[in-house]
Design a protein around this motif. Structure first.
Motif, PDB file in Angstrom:
ATOM      1  N   THR A 268       0.858  -1.183   0.000  1.00  0.00           N
ATOM      2  CA  THR A 268       0.000   0.000   0.000  1.00  0.00           C
ATOM      3  C   THR A 268       0.894   1.233   0.000  1.00  0.00           C
ATOM      4  OG1 THR A 268      -1.709   1.232   1.194  1.00  0.00           O
ATOM      5  CG2 THR A 268      -0.157  -0.012   2.535  1.00  0.00           C
TER       6      THR A 268
ATOM      7  N   SER B 120      -1.545   7.279  -3.470  1.00  0.00           N
ATOM      8  CA  SER B 120      -1.797   7.201  -4.921  1.00  0.00           C
ATOM      9  C   SER B 120      -0.807   8.034  -5.711  1.00  0.00           C
ATOM     10  CB  SER B 120      -3.227   7.667  -5.213  1.00  0.00           C
ATOM     11  OG  SER B 120      -4.156   6.851  -4.532  1.00  0.00           O
TER      12      SER B 120
ATOM     13  N   TYR C 151       2.459   6.112  -6.522  1.00  0.00           N
ATOM     14  CA  TYR C 151       2.424   4.836  -7.257  1.00  0.00           C
ATOM     15  C   TYR C 151       3.084   5.012  -8.627  1.00  0.00           C
ATOM     16  CZ  TYR C 151       0.802   0.494  -9.305  1.00  0.00           C
ATOM     17  OH  TYR C 151       0.747  -0.732  -9.899  1.00  0.00           O
TER      18      TYR C 151
ATOM     19  N   VAL D 207      -3.055  -3.122  -9.303  1.00  0.00           N
ATOM     20  CA  VAL D 207      -3.789  -2.319  -8.315  1.00  0.00           C
ATOM     21  C   VAL D 207      -5.115  -3.019  -8.021  1.00  0.00           C
ATOM     22  CG1 VAL D 207      -4.882  -0.104  -7.815  1.00  0.00           C
ATOM     23  CG2 VAL D 207      -2.714  -0.183  -9.068  1.00  0.00           C
TER      24      VAL D 207
ATOM     25  N   ASN E 299      -7.227  -1.975  -5.280  1.00  0.00           N
ATOM     26  CA  ASN E 299      -8.229  -1.017  -4.801  1.00  0.00           C
ATOM     27  C   ASN E 299      -7.566   0.337  -4.615  1.00  0.00           C
ATOM     28  OD1 ASN E 299     -10.585   0.108  -3.839  1.00  0.00           O
ATOM     29  ND2 ASN E 299     -10.762  -1.183  -2.030  1.00  0.00           N
ATOM     30  N   GLU E 300      -8.329   1.380  -4.776  1.00  0.00           N
ATOM     31  CA  GLU E 300      -7.872   2.742  -4.507  1.00  0.00           C
ATOM     32  C   GLU E 300      -8.891   3.388  -3.575  1.00  0.00           C
ATOM     33  OE1 GLU E 300      -6.483   6.857  -6.798  1.00  0.00           O
ATOM     34  OE2 GLU E 300      -7.059   5.075  -7.944  1.00  0.00           O
TER      35      GLU E 300
ATOM     36  N   SER F 198      -7.252   8.155  -1.336  1.00  0.00           N
ATOM     37  CA  SER F 198      -5.956   8.608  -1.865  1.00  0.00           C
ATOM     38  C   SER F 198      -4.824   7.632  -1.576  1.00  0.00           C
ATOM     39  CB  SER F 198      -5.602  10.000  -1.303  1.00  0.00           C
ATOM     40  OG  SER F 198      -6.588  10.934  -1.644  1.00  0.00           O
TER      41      SER F 198
ATOM     42  N   ASN G 231      -3.306   3.641  -2.764  1.00  0.00           N
ATOM     43  CA  ASN G 231      -3.394   2.495  -3.666  1.00  0.00           C
ATOM     44  C   ASN G 231      -3.051   1.210  -2.906  1.00  0.00           C
ATOM     45  OD1 ASN G 231      -4.010   4.206  -5.719  1.00  0.00           O
ATOM     46  ND2 ASN G 231      -2.370   3.509  -7.104  1.00  0.00           N
ATOM     47  N   TYR G 232      -3.883   0.203  -3.108  1.00  0.00           N
ATOM     48  CA  TYR G 232      -3.648  -1.113  -2.538  1.00  0.00           C
ATOM     49  C   TYR G 232      -3.357  -2.055  -3.719  1.00  0.00           C
ATOM     50  CZ  TYR G 232      -5.718   0.929   1.646  1.00  0.00           C
ATOM     51  OH  TYR G 232      -5.986   1.741   2.723  1.00  0.00           O
TER      52      TYR G 232
END
Length: 618
Positions: free
Chosen positions: A149, A152, A155, A167, A169-170, A173, A175-176
């Motif tokens: 993580t 964002s 990234y 990616v 999930n987002e 703000s 990113n996972y």
């Protein structure tokens, strides 16, 4: 007033002592004299610890019952009312407490487990509901799956090619994402590695459901106990209380003649001494009525009229008076009522307190504990006082009701309205009146306890202060430092400087009189100025109430639907905050004036112990 007490000594043959104690306990009027500190005895400590344990579980069951009632009693299998108490032994009661403690501990453990699962669900929910078996298959195929993580903005899309980054999930703000790389390949990414639970989201949700069902089952068991055995647990608490009182009496017993004779001393209200003597004479018990000495720690029991009795709880917040002192409760009660009204100072607030307390007494009588009923009656009186004191300034929920143009209010304004200067003067006048009244009580108390001559010094101060006030306010009747005034000052000087300590050396009396004069000169002005808070608190509360009114009207939008809603919300919330703060101040500051200024000038010593007769706790 303080109930008059009589002191008795009892001398009982050891084989008849338990029967004698049962007679005293059935009578329920004898306060046993403390000769030893019972709390230091191991058996007493054990009983106190057990009672503490029982009362802790009683509070738990009461909370469980209240929570069930607040939830609407959705479980209709439980009784709607408490079952009556069953006969209980000490062993049965202790076993029941152990059982409730185990259920309580299990409930606490379940709460911890559920919190941990919910934390894991929150951590994994951002990754979606995936199957760990897929990750295991990838690992068996020679690939590592790593969870990351990062913000964002940080990234780097180059990671997609370099490390097979995806990616997932987002959110907020951030990113996972995951990387899928061959075994042993270093992953050099400027991101935080995420730590995931060992179970999938579906598995965690299933575990949460199971643990919640276990918790619900424990809560149902506690609710069943609260309904079926609450009274029985109270009976066990009463059993412990009776055992504690019994052992305490034995500890206070003095053994004579090789433990053949038991001697006990105690106090009983003088009005009941004939009943005590008749009971003891009937069974041929030996007793003697003893003389009460100044060194005796006589227990204190109040006996006041219905109005003053409501203010006893305020007296007990400070300390009980000594035996022989005046009970100041009836004397400060009217002042406290007026002071509270002046500090709150808003007729609308007073009316709200009066109606709220009346409604609680009328519609919630069955739900309110009997001990709370006097408190509600006190709130009614203080609310009524606030309503009438608010008429002096004409404020009603911060609004000037004398500006409403109502004829009846115009008439009332002409007779009772006071401006700020007059309210300031009223606060000081009330301070002078209460302080002088306290000094009169001081003189009366000293005369009653020690003799007439011991109150003359205080009377001298009263004469001096009153003469100064009369000479200032009515110079035509008695000119300041005129012949009559000088004669009065001379008389008061004799009382102050020569009779302040009867029987002592005159030079000692003069020195003590000078010291009293210094204390009076430096303390009296400060005492009187302390009463300015009556004016200041009422003024500040009224200003703040007006501010909330202005906010309610000024901040509401110009919309026929939303506007009134917003205005009402600001009005209600603002005045609720103001009522809470000002009621607290209106209670604390009059109490401070009572305990400091009034009690000090009344010569109050305090330090008495409460009357606690040896009786059955049912």
């Amino acid at each position: 007033m303080i109930v008059k007490m009589s002191k008795y000594a009892f001398l009982i043959y050891h084989k008849e002592y338990d029967t004698f104690l049962n007679r005293l306990r059935e009578m329920g009027a004898v306060h046993v004299k403390e000769t030893q500190t019972a709390a230091d005895q191991p058996q007493i400590q054990q009983l106190l610890a057990e009672r503490k344990r029982v009362q802790t579980q009683l509070r738990l069951l009461k909370k469980t019952r209240d929570d069930k009632t607040a939830a609407g009693g959705e479980d209709n299998t439980q009784p709607a009312v408490l079952a009556p108490a069953r006969p209980v032994t000490a062993e049965e009661g202790a076993a029941q407490v152990d059982h409730i403690e185990r259920l309580s501990e299990q409930t606490g453990e379940q709460h911890t487990v559920i919190q941990s699962i919910e934390k894991d669900i929150a951590a994994i929910s951002v990754w979606g509901d995936f199957d760990y078996a897929n990750i295991t298959r990838l690992q068996q195929a020679g690939y590592d799956v790593t969870f990351f993580t990062c913000p964002s903005s940080r990234y780097d899309t180059a990671w997609n090619e370099a490390y097979n980054a995806f990616v997932i999930n987002e959110l907020q703000s951030a990113n996972y994402f995951i990387t899928i790389t061959p075994h042993g390949m270093p992953v050099e990414i400027d991101a935080e590695r995420a730590r995931l639970p060992d179970s999938s989201l579906a598995q965690l949700r299933e575990r949460l459901r199971i643990e919640q069902e276990r918790t619900d089952e424990l809560n149902r068991k506690l609710a069943a106990i609260a309904a079926a055995d609450f009274r029985t647990l109270e009976a066990y608490d009463a059993l412990l209380s009776n055992d504690l009182a019994w052992k305490n009496v034995h500890i206070q017993t003095v053994r004579e003649a090789g433990d053949k004779l038991m001697m006990l001393e105690g106090w009983i209200p003088t009005a009941l001494e004939k009943v005590l003597e008749q009971t003891l004479d009937r069974d041929d018990y030996f007793y003697r009525k003893l003389k009460v000495t100044p060194e005796d720690d006589v227990p204190i029991q109040f006996k006041n009229d219905r109005f003053s009795r409501l203010f006893e709880l305020i007296s007990k917040l400070y300390m009980l008076p000594k035996y022989g002192e005046l009970d100041l409760t009836p004397f400060f009660a009217p002042f406290f009522m007026i002071f509270f009204g002046l500090c709150l100072g808003d007729s609308g607030y007073g009316l709200f307190l009066l109606l709220a307390a009346s409604a609680a007494k009328m519609f919630m009588r069955k739900k309110i504990q009997p001990s709370m009923m006097p408190v509600l009656s006190l709130v009614q009186i203080l609310g009524a006082s606030t309503f009438f004191c608010g008429l002096l300034t004409g404020t009603f929920f911060g609004a000037g009701m004398y500006d409403w143009g109502i004829p009846a209010l115009d008439v009332l304004k002409a007779h009772v309205f006071l401006d700020n200067n007059q309210m300031f003067a009223l606060a000081l006048i009330l301070g002078v009146v209460q302080i002088l009244f306290g000094m009169c009580l001081n003189a009366t108390n000293r005369i009653i306890r020690f003799g007439f001559v011991y109150g003359l010094s205080t009377i001298g101060w009263i004469i001096l202060l009153v003469s100064m006030g009369v000479a200032y306010l009515l110079p035509g009747a008695m000119p300041m430092f005129g012949t009559i005034h000088l004669a009065v000052i001379s008389l008061s000087g004799i009382l102050i400087f020569l009779l302040n300590s009867p029987g002592k050396n005159p030079l000692f009396n003069i020195g003590l009189g000078l010291w009293d004069t210094y204390n009076m000169a430096t303390g009296l002005l400060g005492d009187v100025l302390s009463y300015v808070r009556l004016f200041a608190l009422g003024l500040s509360g009224g200003i703040l109430a007006g501010v909330f009114n202005s906010l309610a009207t000024g901040m509401s939008p110009d919309n026929i639907i939303v506007g009134p809603i917003v205005m009402t919300l600001i009005f209600v919330v603002g005045h609720a905050i103001n009522i809470f703060m000002n009621v607290l101040g209106a209670f604390v500051h009059p109490m401070r004036l009572t305990f400091v200024e009034f009690f000090k000038n009344s010569g109050y010593e305090g330090g008495g112990s409460a009357y606690n007769p040896f009786k059955w706790n049912k």
